[in-house]
Design an enzyme around this catalytic site. Structure first.
Site, PDB file in Angstrom:
ATOM      1  N   GLY B   7      -6.239   2.888 -17.859  1.00 17.67           N
ATOM      2  CA  GLY B   7      -5.586   1.835 -17.006  1.00 17.67           C
ATOM      3  C   GLY B   7      -6.374   1.166 -16.133  1.00 17.67           C
ATOM      4  N   GLY B   9      -6.391  -2.019 -15.022  1.00 20.72           N
ATOM      5  CA  GLY B   9      -5.743  -3.184 -14.253  1.00 20.72           C
ATOM      6  C   GLY B   9      -6.617  -3.578 -13.315  1.00 20.72           C
ATOM      7  N   ALA B  10      -6.018  -4.454 -11.956  1.00 20.72           N
ATOM      8  CA  ALA B  10      -6.825  -4.670 -11.115  1.00 20.72           C
ATOM      9  C   ALA B  10      -7.627  -3.569 -10.443  1.00 20.72           C
ATOM     10  CB  ALA B  10      -5.985  -5.289 -10.056  1.00 20.72           C
ATOM     11  N   ASN B 106      -0.636   6.172  -7.274  1.00 20.52           N
ATOM     12  CA  ASN B 106      -0.042   6.164  -6.246  1.00 20.52           C
ATOM     13  C   ASN B 106       1.264   7.296  -6.823  1.00 20.52           C
ATOM     14  OD1 ASN B 106      -1.016   4.942  -4.158  1.00 20.52           O
ATOM     15  ND2 ASN B 106      -0.276   3.029  -4.856  1.00 20.52           N
ATOM     16  N   ALA B 132      -7.319  -4.798  -4.871  1.00 15.71           N
ATOM     17  CA  ALA B 132      -7.594  -5.418  -5.904  1.00 15.71           C
ATOM     18  C   ALA B 132      -6.686  -6.319  -6.494  1.00 15.71           C
ATOM     19  CB  ALA B 132      -8.315  -4.718  -7.126  1.00 15.71           C
ATOM     20  N   LYS B 188       0.745   9.047   1.696  1.00 13.18           N
ATOM     21  CA  LYS B 188       0.770   7.653   1.230  1.00 13.18           C
ATOM     22  C   LYS B 188       2.158   7.591   0.567  1.00 13.18           C
ATOM     23  CE  LYS B 188      -2.283   4.670  -1.192  1.00 13.18           C
ATOM     24  NZ  LYS B 188      -3.378   4.427  -2.121  1.00 13.18           N
ATOM     25  N   ASN B 196       8.288   0.273   0.468  1.00 16.95           N
ATOM     26  CA  ASN B 196       8.563  -0.389  -0.996  1.00 16.95           C
ATOM     27  C   ASN B 196      10.195  -0.476  -1.222  1.00 16.95           C
ATOM     28  OD1 ASN B 196       6.343  -0.811  -2.631  1.00 16.95           O
ATOM     29  ND2 ASN B 196       5.538   0.936  -2.067  1.00 16.95           N
ATOM     30  N   SER B 261       4.155  -3.885  -2.974  1.00  9.89           N
ATOM     31  CA  SER B 261       4.099  -4.073  -4.632  1.00  9.89           C
ATOM     32  C   SER B 261       5.346  -4.018  -5.124  1.00  9.89           C
ATOM     33  CB  SER B 261       2.964  -3.298  -4.927  1.00  9.89           C
ATOM     34  OG  SER B 261       3.340  -1.857  -4.617  1.00  9.89           O
ATOM     35  N   GLU B 274       8.174   1.735  -9.940  1.00 10.20           N
ATOM     36  CA  GLU B 274       7.724   3.129  -9.795  1.00 10.20           C
ATOM     37  C   GLU B 274       8.549   3.987  -8.948  1.00 10.20           C
ATOM     38  OE1 GLU B 274       3.113   3.470 -10.409  1.00 10.20           O
ATOM     39  OE2 GLU B 274       3.462   2.086  -8.961  1.00 10.20           O
TER      40      GLU B 274
END
Lengths: 313, 313
Positions: B7, B9-10, B106, B132, B188, B196, B261, B274
């Protein structure tokens, strides 16, 4: 019959106009200055499907209702839910010992409010399937047809309620004497308590809501909460029948493409909603009966949060 | 150390790049064709605040990981939550008996997924405060600083975890050996499980959410549900401390003006969220422990409804 329409918006204008046309002495009471001025200047315009009527009805703001106004026989309550109490505080001068109040508001909790101002034996409750819109101040658009259920809260009120029924019959308002108006009110509250809040928070119309894979679960859960609280108040809701009535609204040929009134109030016009008298009322009543109603609670809070974000007035 | 970033990604690009710069043998694994092509053609561009790095790292799509790939020492898992299982199904060929997996995703429920592919003693869990972004395929924007907490799930994994700590230390990723990484993951998840979903469904940024009169009640209720389920899993969340951490994000000088996000994924980019690994995981775990989590349930359903309405992919 001498009748005051307390809350002469779209629906109040329709009912006031039709009662006036049938020969009753009707006065309108409303807080919207532009509406009052328009009706005083040009009369109330009733734009029916195939003809137009102009009725020069007296209209007052509630604070203009002072001691020298004579009592009326009947007050038809058609305010927004949150304005009911203030309206009745102001219009005390026209309410005499024999004045009846006919409450046609949507939502729950109005019995408690009206009981502060009128004895229970003078209260009639009802629901209506008539619709009405305002093209502008003083100008009602009146399409389609409908009916009005009514029932006295107390057996002592039945004789006068039957008189009201006759008056509404002559006005072609299609009244029906109900044997369980509380049931009808709760059933209607279930429809509003699902579609109004959920379409508003999800930003969708009724058909879009109905197409969601979670739609059935949402309405089952919320109707279940309404039913539990209704039961504590002595009303046994037939949940399957209520769910069927809600799902019947998904059809794009009937109401599917509409956005519920709460959506229009809040998302389009940034006006405060009646959520406290629908899901919020079930939540508060549930607290009193120690019945958990978390979906009603969360939905009420989400709508209030949205009101704050949109600075709704 | 031979390390695969599953994975890329950023965040995976950041960690892969920094591990590569510290002398490790890094391979990237990702499913995004444009990203793969860009990195193969021009290398991975890491745009730090004051300099730019181009690293010619090997990158594969998961299905390209076939038998002739040698095992790696460590797989750093950084997929989207819903892609974790499919990723590990595909990359079995590089996972040997002694390969460790370091999960930095996460959300909740990943332990159950990874346990299907890797023995518990080879699993490390962690959380990170690094950020990121991607300016485009193959181009990571890497501002600010951060740290990474890590802990082996099983005491047998500690020796290797300390080696990983050393490798991350050399890469200046600021690792910290945690004595209770599950606590950090739940904490978290509480932050994500409130901000979110609620900012997404209410269409507001974090500061706007924080300004709501109902904000405190929302987060207390949802954190309360998380804490009840965490407790059933042996983790005693300090709810007051968690609430303080959530409320600290409201400040417009820090994260207040950001949209979480999930908001960016769903409302801006119409991508699936998610939510099933945050509030949805608490709801499902709660069912197993017979703990009611109605706010998590309703919020999960509302987000899924919104995904359907926006035709999220």
């Amino acid at each position: 019959m001498k009748i005051a329409i307390a809350g002469a918006g779209a629906m109040g204008s329709r009912i006031g106009l039709m009662l006036h046309q049938a020969g009753n002495e009707v006065i309108l009471i409303d807080r919207w200055p532009d509406h009052i001025n328009a009706i005083r200047e040009k009369g109330l315009i009733g734009e029916f499907e195939d003809h137009e009527v102009i009725a020069h009805l007296p209209i007052y703001s509630p604070e203009e209702i002072v001691e020298d106004h004579a009592n009326v026989d009947l007050v038809v309550a058609l305010t927004k839910s949150m304005q009911l109490e203030a309206m009745f505080q102001d219009i005390q001068p026209i309410i005499g010992k024999s004045t009846f109040v006919f409450c046609l508001l949507n939502g729950l909790g109005h019995e408690e409010t009206l009981s502060k101002f009128v004895p229970k034996e003078n209260i009639i409750f009802g629901t209506t399937t008539w619709t009405a819109g305002l093209a502008g101040p003083g100008h009602a658009k009146l399409v389609g047809t409908g009916s009005i259920e009514m029932e006295n809260l107390d057996p002592k009120g039945k004789a006068f309620t039957l008189k009201v029924l006759e008056v509404f019959q002559k006005a072609k308002l299609n009244p029906i004497y109900s044997n369980n108006v509380r049931y009808s009110i709760w059933k209607k509250a279930c429809i509003n308590g699902t579609l109004n809040g959920l379409c508003t928070i999800l930003d969708c119309n009724i058909a879009e809501f109905g197409s969601l894979s979670v739609a059935r679960n949402f309405i089952e859960t919320i109707v279940g909460e309404f039913a539990a609280v209704a039961k504590a108040e002595g009303i046994e809701l037939n949940q399957a029948q209520v769910i069927q009535a809600i799902e019947a609204t998904y059809d794009v040929k009937t109401q599917g493409l509409h956005f519920p009134s709460m959506y229009q109030d809040l998302i389009r016009n940034h006006r405060k909603t009646e959520i406290d008298y629908i899901n919020g009322a079930v939540w508060q009543k549930g607290k009193n009966y120690q019945i958990d109603t978390p979906y009603c609670a969360f939905l009420t809070q989400l709508i209030h949060a949205k009101e704050e974000l949109l600075n709704a007035k």
